[in-house]
Scaffold this motif. Structure first.
Motif, PDB file in Angstrom:
ATOM      1  N   LYS A 166      40.417  40.132  35.452  1.00 57.07           N
ATOM      2  CA  LYS A 166      39.516  39.846  36.571  1.00 57.07           C
ATOM      3  C   LYS A 166      38.630  38.640  36.263  1.00 57.07           C
ATOM      4  N   ARG A 167      38.076  38.612  35.059  1.00 58.43           N
ATOM      5  CA  ARG A 167      37.206  37.488  34.670  1.00 58.43           C
ATOM      6  C   ARG A 167      38.025  36.207  34.512  1.00 58.43           C
ATOM      7  N   PHE A 168      39.193  36.312  33.901  1.00 62.21           N
ATOM      8  CA  PHE A 168      40.013  35.122  33.669  1.00 62.21           C
ATOM      9  C   PHE A 168      40.566  34.567  34.978  1.00 62.21           C
ATOM     10  N   ALA A 169      40.843  35.425  35.944  1.00 65.88           N
ATOM     11  CA  ALA A 169      41.365  34.962  37.240  1.00 65.88           C
ATOM     12  C   ALA A 169      40.402  33.985  37.897  1.00 65.88           C
ATOM     13  N   LYS A 170      39.115  34.257  37.815  1.00 60.81           N
ATOM     14  CA  LYS A 170      38.122  33.334  38.384  1.00 60.81           C
ATOM     15  C   LYS A 170      38.194  31.982  37.681  1.00 60.81           C
ATOM     16  N   LEU A 171      38.307  32.016  36.382  1.00 59.38           N
ATOM     17  CA  LEU A 171      38.392  30.787  35.597  1.00 59.38           C
ATOM     18  C   LEU A 171      39.663  30.006  35.935  1.00 59.38           C
ATOM     19  N   VAL A 172      40.766  30.720  36.107  1.00 60.48           N
ATOM     20  CA  VAL A 172      42.036  30.065  36.437  1.00 60.48           C
ATOM     21  C   VAL A 172      41.949  29.362  37.786  1.00 60.48           C
TER      22      VAL A 172
END
Length: 154
Positions: free
Chosen positions: A53-59
Motif C-alpha cells: 500500500k505504501r509502495f504503490a503511492k511511491l510507484v
C-alpha cells in the motif's frame, strides 16, 4: 530557468523515478518476499499489505516522474533520434512502447483487472523495467556517438 538546468532536472527526475520504481520492485522480489516467509501467516499478510500500500503511492509518483521527464526528453531529443535514422527511431520507439506496456500492467493490476500472484507480476515489472533501462543505455550510447560524429566530422 536556464535550459541546461531544466535538462539536468529532467534527467535527474527520470533516473531517480526509474530507480525508485524498478529498485523498489526488485527489493520486494529479492529481499522482502523471502524475508517475510519467516513470519507467521497472519502477520505475513499484514506486513506485505502495508508495504504494498505504501509502495504503490511511491510507484505512482515515480511513474508520473517518468512520464513528465520522458515526454520532455522525447520533445527535446526527437529531432536527434529522427536524424539518427532507423537505430534512433527503433530504440526510442521500443523504449516508449515497453514503458507504456509496463505502466498499463501496473495500472491493470492495481485496479484488479489482472489476477494472480503478486510475486509473478512484480518479477515481470522488474524484468521489463531492466529491459527498458538497457534500451535507454544503448540509446544514449548511440545518441552520444552520433553527436560526436557530427562534431568531429565523422
Amino acid at each position: 530557468m536556464d535550459h541546461a538546468v531544466v535538462q539536468i532536472v529532467m534527467r535527474y527526475l527520470h533516473v531517480v523515478s526509474a530507480i525508485v520504481a524498478v529498485g523498489g520492485w526488485a527489493f520486494m522480489v529479492v529481499c522482502l518476499t523471502p524475508a517475510i516467509r519467516l513470519l507467521d501467516e497472519s502477520l505475513r499478510g499484514s506486513v506485505m499489505q502495508l508495504v504494498q500500500k505504501r509502495f504503490a503511492k511511491l510507484v505512482w509518483f515515480a511513474i508520473g516522474g517518468l512520464v513528465v521527464s520522458g515526454v520532455y526528453n522525447w520533445v527535446m531529443l526527437g529531432s536527434t533520434y529522427k536524424a539518427m535514422g532507423t537505430v534512433g527511431n527503433a530504440l526510442i520507439g521500443t523504449k516508449v512502447l515497453l514503458a507504456l506496456l509496463l505502466f498499463v500492467l501496473v495500472w491493470a493490476r492495481s485496479v484488479g483487472l489482472l489476477k494472480g500472484r503478486d510475486k509473478a507480476y512484480v518479477t515481470a515489472y522488474v524484468h521489463l523495467g531492466a529491459v527498458i533501462i538497457l534500451i535507454g543505455a544503448v540509446l544514449r550510447f548511440y545518441r552520444l556517438d552520433y553527436l560526436s560524429q557530427l562534431v568531429h566530422g565523422g
